[in-house]
Design an enzyme around this catalytic site. Structure first.
Site, PDB file in Angstrom:
ATOM      1  N   GLU A 144       0.848  -1.186   0.000  1.00  0.00           N
ATOM      2  CA  GLU A 144       0.000   0.000   0.000  1.00  0.00           C
ATOM      3  C   GLU A 144       0.894   1.251   0.000  1.00  0.00           C
ATOM      4  O   GLU A 144       1.836   1.323   0.778  1.00  0.00           O
ATOM      5  CB  GLU A 144      -0.899   0.054   1.243  1.00  0.00           C
ATOM      6  CG  GLU A 144      -1.923   1.177   1.124  1.00  0.00           C
ATOM      7  CD  GLU A 144      -2.850   1.289   2.354  1.00  0.00           C
ATOM      8  OE1 GLU A 144      -2.697   0.503   3.304  1.00  0.00           O
ATOM      9  OE2 GLU A 144      -3.691   2.191   2.330  1.00  0.00           O
ATOM     10  N   GLY A 286       3.421   2.706  10.422  1.00  0.00           N
ATOM     11  CA  GLY A 286       3.183   1.956  11.653  1.00  0.00           C
ATOM     12  C   GLY A 286       2.998   0.472  11.418  1.00  0.00           C
ATOM     13  O   GLY A 286       3.657  -0.353  12.040  1.00  0.00           O
ATOM     14  N   ALA A 287       2.092   0.150  10.512  1.00  0.00           N
ATOM     15  CA  ALA A 287       1.780  -1.251  10.269  1.00  0.00           C
ATOM     16  C   ALA A 287       0.895  -1.349   9.033  1.00  0.00           C
ATOM     17  O   ALA A 287       0.422  -0.332   8.525  1.00  0.00           O
ATOM     18  CB  ALA A 287       1.051  -1.855  11.460  1.00  0.00           C
ATOM     19  N   MET A 288       0.661  -2.592   8.585  1.00  0.00           N
ATOM     20  CA  MET A 288      -0.090  -2.789   7.342  1.00  0.00           C
ATOM     21  C   MET A 288      -0.995  -4.011   7.455  1.00  0.00           C
ATOM     22  O   MET A 288      -0.572  -5.072   7.891  1.00  0.00           O
ATOM     23  CB  MET A 288       0.917  -2.937   6.188  1.00  0.00           C
ATOM     24  CG  MET A 288       0.281  -3.136   4.846  1.00  0.00           C
ATOM     25  SD  MET A 288      -0.738  -1.700   4.397  1.00  0.00           S
ATOM     26  CE  MET A 288      -2.029  -2.512   3.461  1.00  0.00           C
ATOM     27  N   GLU A 289      -2.226  -3.804   6.986  1.00  0.00           N
ATOM     28  CA  GLU A 289      -3.308  -4.776   7.214  1.00  0.00           C
ATOM     29  C   GLU A 289      -3.419  -5.865   6.150  1.00  0.00           C
ATOM     30  O   GLU A 289      -4.519  -6.386   5.924  1.00  0.00           O
ATOM     31  CB  GLU A 289      -4.626  -4.006   7.283  1.00  0.00           C
ATOM     32  CG  GLU A 289      -5.105  -3.378   5.945  1.00  0.00           C
ATOM     33  CD  GLU A 289      -4.737  -1.908   5.765  1.00  0.00           C
ATOM     34  OE1 GLU A 289      -3.783  -1.455   6.421  1.00  0.00           O
ATOM     35  OE2 GLU A 289      -5.404  -1.225   4.970  1.00  0.00           O
ATOM     36  N   ASN A 290      -2.325  -6.266   5.465  1.00  0.00           N
ATOM     37  CA  ASN A 290      -2.395  -7.298   4.440  1.00  0.00           C
ATOM     38  C   ASN A 290      -3.259  -8.476   4.891  1.00  0.00           C
ATOM     39  O   ASN A 290      -3.151  -8.924   6.030  1.00  0.00           O
ATOM     40  CB  ASN A 290      -0.989  -7.833   4.143  1.00  0.00           C
ATOM     41  CG  ASN A 290       0.024  -6.731   4.059  1.00  0.00           C
ATOM     42  OD1 ASN A 290      -0.071  -5.873   3.201  1.00  0.00           O
ATOM     43  ND2 ASN A 290       0.984  -6.722   4.980  1.00  0.00           N
ATOM     44  N   GLU A 323      -5.135  -2.572  12.781  1.00  0.00           N
ATOM     45  CA  GLU A 323      -4.864  -3.422  11.610  1.00  0.00           C
ATOM     46  C   GLU A 323      -5.826  -4.595  11.577  1.00  0.00           C
ATOM     47  O   GLU A 323      -6.305  -4.987  10.509  1.00  0.00           O
ATOM     48  CB  GLU A 323      -3.415  -3.914  11.598  1.00  0.00           C
ATOM     49  CG  GLU A 323      -2.351  -2.813  11.688  1.00  0.00           C
ATOM     50  CD  GLU A 323      -2.527  -1.678  10.698  1.00  0.00           C
ATOM     51  OE1 GLU A 323      -3.067  -1.917   9.600  1.00  0.00           O
ATOM     52  OE2 GLU A 323      -2.138  -0.536  11.017  1.00  0.00           O
ATOM     53  N   HIS A 326      -9.168  -3.583  10.178  1.00  0.00           N
ATOM     54  CA  HIS A 326      -9.165  -3.410   8.722  1.00  0.00           C
ATOM     55  C   HIS A 326      -9.649  -4.663   8.001  1.00  0.00           C
ATOM     56  O   HIS A 326     -10.041  -4.594   6.840  1.00  0.00           O
ATOM     57  CB  HIS A 326      -7.744  -3.101   8.224  1.00  0.00           C
ATOM     58  CG  HIS A 326      -7.401  -1.636   8.158  1.00  0.00           C
ATOM     59  ND1 HIS A 326      -8.238  -0.691   7.619  1.00  0.00           N
ATOM     60  CD2 HIS A 326      -6.271  -0.963   8.516  1.00  0.00           C
ATOM     61  CE1 HIS A 326      -7.642   0.508   7.663  1.00  0.00           C
ATOM     62  NE2 HIS A 326      -6.451   0.368   8.219  1.00  0.00           N
TER      63      HIS A 326
HETATM   64  N1  ARG Z   1      -3.039   1.030   5.754  1.00  0.00           N
HETATM   65  C1  ARG Z   1      -1.974   1.231   6.710  1.00  0.00           C
HETATM   66  C2  ARG Z   1      -2.651   1.562   8.014  1.00  0.00           C
HETATM   67  O1  ARG Z   1      -3.276   2.539   8.185  1.00  0.00           O
HETATM   68  C3  ARG Z   1      -1.024   2.297   6.333  1.00  0.00           C
HETATM   69  C4  ARG Z   1      -0.132   1.962   5.209  1.00  0.00           C
HETATM   70  C5  ARG Z   1       0.388   3.154   4.538  1.00  0.00           C
HETATM   71  N2  ARG Z   1       1.597   2.870   3.863  1.00  0.00           N
HETATM   72  C6  ARG Z   1       2.164   3.685   3.017  1.00  0.00           C
HETATM   73  N3  ARG Z   1       3.309   3.334   2.529  1.00  0.00           N
HETATM   74  N4  ARG Z   1       1.657   4.816   2.676  1.00  0.00           N
HETATM   75  O2  ARG Z   1      -2.657   0.805   8.887  1.00  0.00           O
HETATM   76 ZN    ZN Z   2      -5.223   1.940   8.721  1.00  0.00          ZN
END
Ligand code: ARG
Ligand code: ZN
Length: 886
Positions: A144, A286-290, A323, A326
């Site tokens: 993302e 911070g983190a990513m919701e894959n 996360e 999400h």
């Molecule tokens: N969707 C993620 C979150 O809010 C944020 C990821 C954004 N990453 C980026 N490289 N812009 O938890």
């Molecule tokens: Zn988010």
């Protein structure tokens, strides 16, 4: 580095590349240019041959024409810095493709085809940390928003949903653990010490939710049984042999609480057999919701009492929940395009805020969230980077992962909840999930579901999505006979590209207190939806005290001429804890505004300070208050929030007055602060609210004393440091010492480093405390720390620990010499070629120049101009600098 875009492409897709414009002026992507993608990609099969230096990727895409889009034979596959090794269509190698800038174009004759593309990428050389990259010998991904196109050619947009099968093979010694989204289908040994694994994710998803991890990892495991009785295997992975595994207990407990809470409060059940989390040290955000494989910055996973503060514990709980949530608000229902980012982020932030409020103190959580909103989002909304929660245009989407999209986005949805009440709000959410499950939706879809499900008319409310700027509500109360009239007016300020604004519906909870009895007759919800309106109340023989925007029901600024005595009354008696906090803040803000403007005589200044000291004394003595709440009431309004109150701010004057007030309060209340510190120090360590509250007020007391009686504070802080059996106490003491100039400062800093060297997250704290300190030589310290062997530009946490701490430290950043500005500009120029996304985040502090006194403003603008003049800038930094100079 990437693509530029115009709306006039052969396939009607706004994502047209035009390499000639690439660096000079990246083209704007506009919300109104959205067109559905002409091709659907129902299935994707990826095959990875993993290596740190080189990874080979083959992607097979089953494509067929999208009947819902304007037909086009051209299939545009986005790329970013990759080249095809070969291309096959329907299993036959073809040369019938062309590159259009970074993208690959194929012309396909039929209704449905299979397209295969091979690429080779270099994870170890990927310093941007987007796509597939290496971190401490581990391979991981961040896709993302547009990172997938750095792995393989693909329609890298969130409205193309596919079912993924992922096969990967690699050295069994280097990568004993192989993970991707969904469920493990099969695995086995290969030749030459390799092994392989195949994963399948049954849920269609956009490419930004793809993830892959390979490395030498160990896991904490647990299980969760869902409300319908399905058992889910949970695992949190960390690098093997680092000691981190012991620090994952809190994250696991938080995850289980979040899964349970989402079932109970939102009726959302998890939908896969496994849920994996991986902690990575090198991470931009911070983190990513894959889907099924969340990837986290280590700082939002690891916590134990020795290395994490109470604040860190809360942050882990909140981000783990965010996360996880999400999975429904983001993954099951995703975004049609990136303009809709707040659809998933604003909603998910609100969900994580409500969760954290339920896990701890609702009042304290609300105060903390409002503090972030006012300290970060309000300044964004009043500066050159202001944008609506649903932006209309961008050049680089990474620049729109902002406090506005996230935090104001959450406030906007919270207002719907205030208007509907929690039960009807839940019905609106249920309808939204039911109606759009499996789809890529828009903010408009959410609003409509809320209108129908919750029974609201949100016609005018939609302005909250399209208008930027923090509304300013002016309130005047008139008392006549037994009648009270509240005269309210609103003004939404002009923001870039939006000179004229319309009035918005602003829900305000109010109460009218009788100052004699200390009681009110119940809370009322007013909705101000015109430029001006009046609200009349009968039966008030004497003039009541107004408590307004209780619970912070609307993200607005309130302007009101209130007598100090009203604020003192509310600070002591308001039964809404947020309103009580607010009165305390207002008391200080009003005084400091006047003091900074120079309009107070010495006598008036003393009177103002005495009123604040009286209110603080009451807070310190009030036995009905718990210490967590007391700690909030002791925190002075931030420099950023104070600056926000002034059209043009003088950072030196604000800092000086704020510190002088603190010193004065500390001298007036020295005995009380010493007693508070002593009482709190007797509470043994635990994670109970009482013990956490004690730790909070303990360090607050030191912060005051450091200003009023530095010698005493040095002694007390050094004692707190030595006696500390937890990071909250240790960090609090070190923070205070770092701002003082005695010998204990050096001792403690050396001790802290030696104690925790090798623990990256704690060494980050060591950098931050020094860069954020009140020490007069802080800029020299930052320069020296930039040369420290532990400093590196390649780790975003470390860069932020040093430079973001300095950029948000007003006394350092706004040093009258302009040195702080120059240092941030130098950093941006050095970091931009390595990691544009992180570099661009440092532009905003310089962008505040229009609201700063002229001498500093000139220096800030000069720093921005120097960046703008650099021969090549990333699209990320370029966009932010141009907007900031605007
Ligand atoms: N969707 C993620 C979150 O809010 C944020 C990821 C954004 N990453 C980026 N490289 N812009 O938890
Ligand atoms: Zn988010």
């Amino acid at each position: 580095m990437d693509i530029a875009r115009t709306p006039s492409t052969p396939d009607g897709n706004p994502e047209m590349a035009d390499a000639a414009h690439e660096i000079a002026s990246p083209v704007e992507v506009r919300r109104e240019d959205y067109r559905p993608f002409p091709w659907a990609v129902p299935q994707v099969a990826l095959d990875f041959t993993l290596g740190l230096e080189e990874t080979q990727v083959t992607a097979r895409l089953d494509v067929r024409r999208n009947p819902a889009a304007e037909a086009s034979p051209v299939l545009r596959l986005n790329g970013d810095g990759i080249t095809p090794l070969w291309v096959k269509v329907d299993s036959a190698e073809t040369t019938g493709w062309v590159m259009d800038g970074p993208d690959l174009l194929l012309t396909l004759p039929g209704e449905a085809h299979s397209v295969e593309v091979a690429t080779a990428i270099a994870p170890a050389a990927n310093t941007q940390l987007m796509g597939l990259y290496a971190s401490n010998g581990m391979l991981c991904t961040q896709c993302e928003a547009e990172g997938f196109r750095r792995i393989t050619f693909f329609p890298d947009r969130p409205d193309v949903l596919s079912t993924y099968t992922v096969r990967m093979s690699g050295d069994a010694g280097a990568f004993p653990v192989l993970l991707s989204n969904g469920n493990l289908v099969s695995s086995g040994k290969g030749e030459g010490g390799t092994h392989w694994a195949e994963w399948h994710d049954p849920w269609p998803k956009p490419s930004y939710l793809f993830a892959l991890v390979a490395g030498d990892l160990e896991a904490r495991r647990d299980t969760f049984t869902t409300c319908s009785g399905r058992k889910v295997e949970l695992a949190i992975f960390v690098r093997r042999g680092t000691g981190d595994l012991e620090r994952t207990g809190h994250a696991m407990e938080s995850l289980i609480r979040a899964m349970k809470w989402d079932e109970e409060v939102f009726g959302r059940e998890y939908d896969l057999d496994v849920f994996n989390i991986v902690a990575v040290s090198d991470f931009n955000m911070g983190a990513m919701e894959n889907k099924g494989l969340n990837i986290f910055n280590t700082r939002y996973v690891l916590a134990d009492p020795e290395t994490a503060t109470d604040g860190d514990y809360d942050a882990v709980e909140g981000v783990i929940a965010h996360e996880y949530f999400h999975n429904w608000s983001g993954n099951r229902v995703t975004c049609r395009d990136w303009f809709q980012l707040s659809l998933k982020e604003g909603f998910t932030v609100l969900r994580d805020q409500l969760f954290s409020a339920d896990m701890g103190s609702e009042a304290v959580k609300r105060i903390e969230d409002v503090r972030v909103l006012r300290g970060v989002q309000f300044p964004e909304d009043s500066g050159p980077l202001a944008h609506p929660i649903r932006p209309d245009a961008y050049r680089e989407i990474s620049n729109f992962y902002t406090a506005t999209v996230y935090n104001k986005g959450a406030e906007v949805i919270r207002m719907m909840r205030v208007l509907a009440g929690p039960e009807r709000f839940r019905k609106g959410c249920d309808l939204y999930f039911a109606r759009h499950d499996g789809e890529a939706a828009t903010c408009e879809d959410f609003i409509r579901a809320m209108e129908e499900g919750a029974g609201l008319d949100l016609t005018q409310f939609r302005l909250w999505y399209s208008q930027a700027g923090t509304p300013r509500v002016t309130i005047r109360m008139a008392h006549d006979g037994d009648k009270v009239a509240l005269h309210l007016s609103q003004n939404v300020p002009a923001t870039p590209g939006q000179p004229d604004k319309q009035p918005m519906p602003i829900p305000l909870k109010v109460a009218l207190f009788d100052p004699q009895t200390g009681a009110h007759r119940g809370e009322q919800l007013l909705v101000l939806d015109k430029a001006e309106d009046s609200f009349i109340y009968q039966g008030y023989a004497s003039r009541p005290v107004l408590s307004v925007n209780r619970g912070f029901t609307a993200p607005v600024a309130i302007a009101q001429d209130v007598p100090t005595s009203d604020l003192v009354f509310l600070a002591a008696h308001d039964d809404d804890p947020f309103a009580r906090y607010e009165a305390m803040q207002e008391l200080v803000v009003t005084h400091l505004k006047e003091a900074v403007s120079g309009s107070l005589s010495d006598e008036q200044r003393d009177e103002g300070r005495a009123a604040i000291a009286g209110a603080l004394r009451a807070v310190l003595a009030d036995e009905r208050l718990d210490d967590l709440m007391r700690g909030e009431l002791l925190i002075l309004p931030s420099h950023a929030y104070l600056s926000e109150q002034m059209l043009v701010a003088d950072p030196g004057a604000i800092h000086g007055e704020r510190q002088a007030l603190r010193a004065d309060l500390a001298r007036a209340l020295e005995g009380e602060f010493v007693a508070l510190h002593e009482r709190a120090s007797a509470v043994p360590y635990s994670l109970s609210p009482q013990a956490r509250g004690a730790r909070k007020v303990k360090t607050q007391a030191l912060i005051y004393l450091a200003e009023g009686n530095p010698a005493l504070a040095e002694k007390m802080a050094a004692a707190q440091y030595r006696a500390a059996d937890n990071m909250t106490d240790r960090q609090g003491a070190l923070m205070v010492l770092a701002g003082l100039q005695g010998p204990e400062r050096t001792h403690a800093l050396i001790d802290f480093y030696n104690r925790y060297r090798g623990n990256a997250l704690v060494v980050d704290k060591w950098f931050s405390l020094q860069a954020g300190s009140l020490h007069p030589q802080v800029l020299d310290h930052v320069k020296a720390l930039a040369e420290h062997p532990d400093f590196t530009l390649t780790n975003p946490n470390r860069v932020r620990a040093l430079y973001m701490a300095m950029a948000v430290n007003p006394a350092a950043f706004h040093d009258a010499s302009g040195e702080g500005y120059r240092m941030v500009a130098d950093l941006i120029l050095q970091l931009d070629p390595l990691n544009p996304q992180t570099a661009a985040r440092f532009v905003a502090p310089l962008g505040r120049w229009r609201r700063i006194e002229p001498q500093r403003a000139n220096l800030m603008r000069a720093a921005l101009e120097r960046i703008a003049a650099a021969p090549s800038l990333s699209r990320d930094t370029h966009e932010q600098v141009i907007r900031s100079l605007g």
